[in-house]
Design an enzyme around this catalytic site. Structure first.
Site, PDB file in Angstrom:
ATOM      1  N   SER A 233       0.812  -1.220   0.000  1.00 30.47           N
ATOM      2  CA  SER A 233       0.000   0.000   0.000  1.00 30.47           C
ATOM      3  C   SER A 233       0.852   1.279   0.000  1.00 30.47           C
ATOM      4  CB  SER A 233      -0.986   0.050   1.167  1.00 30.47           C
ATOM      5  OG  SER A 233      -1.856  -1.065   1.123  1.00 30.47           O
ATOM      6  N   SER A 271      -2.230  -3.779  -3.039  1.00 32.11           N
ATOM      7  CA  SER A 271      -1.710  -2.509  -2.547  1.00 32.11           C
ATOM      8  C   SER A 271      -2.851  -1.511  -2.433  1.00 32.11           C
ATOM      9  CB  SER A 271      -0.639  -1.971  -3.505  1.00 32.11           C
ATOM     10  OG  SER A 271      -0.152  -0.722  -3.061  1.00 32.11           O
ATOM     11  N   ASP A 273      -4.066   2.002  -2.252  1.00 33.35           N
ATOM     12  CA  ASP A 273      -3.461   3.272  -2.665  1.00 33.35           C
ATOM     13  C   ASP A 273      -4.503   4.373  -2.505  1.00 33.35           C
ATOM     14  OD1 ASP A 273      -1.487   1.493  -3.388  1.00 33.35           O
ATOM     15  OD2 ASP A 273      -1.987   1.523  -5.511  1.00 33.35           O
TER      16      ASP A 273
END
Length: 356
Positions: A233, A271, A273
């Protein structure tokens, strides 16, 4: 002390502020609590839009998520009201609730009148479970208040500090990074600053100043067999003193992925974001009607058709903030002997010199 990206042969666009940091935006302060005892490789980062005395004074704000596999609390109220009023905190994934409580405790103690209504702090996270014993109660509520109390202007520390202590980026040690750009507009200069908690990307993706260097740096990658490629992230906070509408702040946040993409990432499923942008202009507006005697509020803002220079600044500052996180962070050993290598700066310099 490892050098920042601009001390290396890296070609970067745009003019920076005095500190090349989010703190170049007047009033913005950054504070850290870093926890490294025993199995802890974690911490808390606090970003104060108007300093400690300005807590409770709204800023126009907007948010954007490239991938929702992460958390940033308080964003539904920002979407509804267009306003950010409290410090922003960043920590690890399993400490979000703890830090949320800690921000409330700090506000209730230091600004009790604010706590008489409701508090919806913005607390964001990235996963540091490779280096940090993330299920242990290392982060406590008081650490959030300590990070807020530690916040200052100047050039923030980068790399393995605060919430970025246990983070990794492109298979190297990552963490906290920041940068800024100056935008000339009409008869004055405005600043756009970015702060990243960088914990994303796979080694092969790494790109520096347009040069794909990751494939030449594939050795010494101890995380490859222990974590998902590209997982982790990234949280990005963008600040400016340019007068903007909440929707224009959201437009700045939507440009963050373009800066991240310059460093190579394609946005992994694993991830989260998530991005926040705010403007410190128009002080006294967006109060939800709590300003006594004010039946109307007004916002002064840059026309939409003249926003391009601010978009450029976001993309450039985000790219450099990621590189600063990478260049600042050295080799780190965490829980169970897990090791995260620092970006090898001499090898990177040779690669970039040959490519230029």
């Amino acid at each position: 002390m490892r050098p920042r990206a601009r001390a290396l042969p890296i070609s970067l666009d745009g003019a920076t502020g005095a500190h090349n940091a989010i703190t170049d935006v007047p009033g913005v302060e950054v504070g850290y609590v870093t926890l490294t005892e025993g199995t802890a490789r974690t911490g808390v980062t606090a970003i104060l839009p108007r300093g400690r005395d300005g807590v409770g004074t709204p800023c126009a704000a907007g948010v954007h998520s490239l991938n929702g596999n992460g958390e940033m609390t308080g964003v539904t109220w920002i979407e509804e009201s267009g306003a950010l009023t409290l410090p922003v905190a960043i920590t690890n994934t399993h400490a979000v609730g703890t830090v949320h409580r800690g921000v409330i405790d700090w506000v209730a103690d230091k600004h009790p009148s604010l706590a008489e209504e409701w508090l919806l702090p913005v607390v964001a996270e990235t996963w540091d479970g490779y280096l940090n014993d993330i299920n242990a109660p290392h982060v406590r509520p008081e650490h959030a208040g300590q990070a807020i109390d530690a916040a200052t202007g100047g050039t923030p520390a980068e790399g393995s500090v605060g919430g970025g202590t246990g983070m990794n980026c492109y298979g190297f040690k990552g963490g906290s990074g920041t940068s800024s750009r100056v935008v000339e507009y009409v008869d004055r200069s405005y600043t756009v600053g970015a702060f990243v908690q960088a914990n994303f990307g796979s080694r092969a993706e790494l790109t520096v100043a347009g040069h794909r260097v990751g494939p030449a740096l594939m050795d010494d990658n101890p995380m490859a067999s222990r974590t998902r490629e590209g997982a982790g992230s990234v949280i990005v906070v963008v600040a400016t003193d340019a007068p903007l509408l909440p929707g224009q702040c959201k437009a700045l946040a939507r440009r963050v992925p373009l800066g991240l993409a310059r460093t190579g990432t394609t946005g992994s499923h694993f991830s989260g974001d998530i991005f926040l942008a705010f403007s410190t202009a128009n002080e006294g507006a967006l109060t939800s009607g709590f300003a006594a005697g004010e039946d109307y509020e007004a916002l002064r803002f840059v026309p939409w058709g003249r926003m391009d220079a601010f978009y450029d600044a976001v993309v450039q500052a985000v790219e450099e903030a990621v590189l600063n996180a990478l260049t600042a962070a050295g080799d780190t050993v965490g829980r169970d002997g897990h090791r995260s290598p620092g970006l090898p700066l001499e090898r990177l310099t040779r690669l970039l010199t040959r490519a230029s």
